[in-house]
Design a protein around this motif. Structure first.
Motif: not given
Length: 313
Positions: A217, A219, A253-255, A263, A267, A282, A287, A289
């Motif tokens: 993960l 961000t 943004v979190t991926v 990631a 992001a 995404l 992915y 997110g």
């Protein structure tokens, strides 16, 4: 380096400062000495190579060689390769050659809360973007040619690559389960016995825990790396199309992706693209997110924040 017991039974978390953040490594207590030593040595080595704020770093030697051929160490060469690949795959929205722009905006020293604030406003920036397109690599000689004036800034990509390097070393030594968390950009290998996944709290208020089975993960956002120039707020997420900090109705943004560096790039690119284009970006990658908006609400992409394997879900 600090140590603490983790809520997971018989686990320990070791923390140390590196790359402008706190790195936390969580593993079963018997593995704490070898895994924490491995992680710390990796991050210390990479920080010496990639710091933009150490005059003697190899990254700054590369910057001083712009316009000339530079024979790089294997770790720097691989990172530049990864950065150029990311730039191509994101149509240049990930641009690793914007170091001069960050300096002009005021991010010209190691991060310390408030240390970058200045009363003088930023004047117009008239610097080229997209210099990465002119970079030439010579694999046999492990050499790099950057156009004159290039200042590399590999930032979050290198932090993600360092996390991935520690995980890869743990895989080769069969050290598991382990989680490596560099200021919220993290990756895991193996799952604690009896758990459905690693419980990871998202970076926005009131979010439910993500259960991460594998992968990573990362961000990107503007909640931390912000500073004031005159009456304007600056941040480190620059839009290469303007050379200026991107202005989006987003905090972060979190991926989730198979690797931490992947990631991080996804992001950052999704943040710069903004909510609509970022979501489509995404989805094309498959992915999961989440977008945290400045008004406080969160929108998920894919099954996020449900249990994820990092990447396709």
């Amino acid at each position: 380096m600090s140590r603490r017991r983790d809520p997971l039974d018989n686990f320990e978390t070791v923390e140390f400062p590196a790359m402008g953040t706190t790195v936390a490594v969580t593993m079963p207590e018997p593995l704490a000495p070898p895994v924490s030593a491995l992680a710390r040595a990796t991050f210390e080595e990479w920080e010496k190579v990639f710091s933009r704020f150490r005059p003697d770093s190899e990254l700054n030697r590369l910057n001083r060689h712009s316009g000339r051929l530079y024979r790089a160490s294997s770790v720097l060469y691989r990172a530049v390769q990864a950065a150029l690949e990311a730039a191509r795959e994101t149509d240049g929205l990930f641009d690793p050659t914007l170091g001069r722009h960050l300096g002009v905006l005021g991010y010209d020293r190691s991060w310390d809360e408030g240390a970058l604030d200045r009363d003088q406003p930023v004047t117009a920036i008239d610097l080229p973007t997209g210099l990465w397109r002119q970079v030439k690599l010579y694999p046999t000689a492990r050499a790099i040619w950057s156009p004159p004036g290039t200042v590399w800034d590999l930032g979050g990509l290198v932090k993600g690559l360092a996390v991935d390097a520690v995980i890869a070393a743990c895989v080769s030594r069969q050290f598991r389960p382990v989680m490596v968390n560099a200021g919220g950009d993290l990756a895991v290998w193996g799952v604690p016995q009896g758990w459905a996944g690693w419980p990871v709290m998202p970076p926005w208020p009131g979010g439910e825990a993500v259960l991460l089975l594998e992968g990573a993960l990362a961000t990107s956002g503007v909640t931390r790396r912000r500073w004031r120039r005159g009456t304007d707020w600056m941040h480190h997420l620059l839009d290469p199309r303007s050379g200026q900090p991107t202005r989006q109705p987003l905090w972060t943004v979190t991926v989730a992706a198979p690797g931490c560096a992947m990631a991080d790039v996804a992001a950052k690119t999704a943040f710069i693209r903004g909510p609509q284009e970022g979501r489509r970006f995404l989805e094309r990658l498959n992915y999961a997110g989440a977008f945290w908006y400045t008004d406080g609400h969160v929108e998920a992409v894919g099954s996020f924040p449900l249990t994820t394997r990092g990447g396709a879900v």
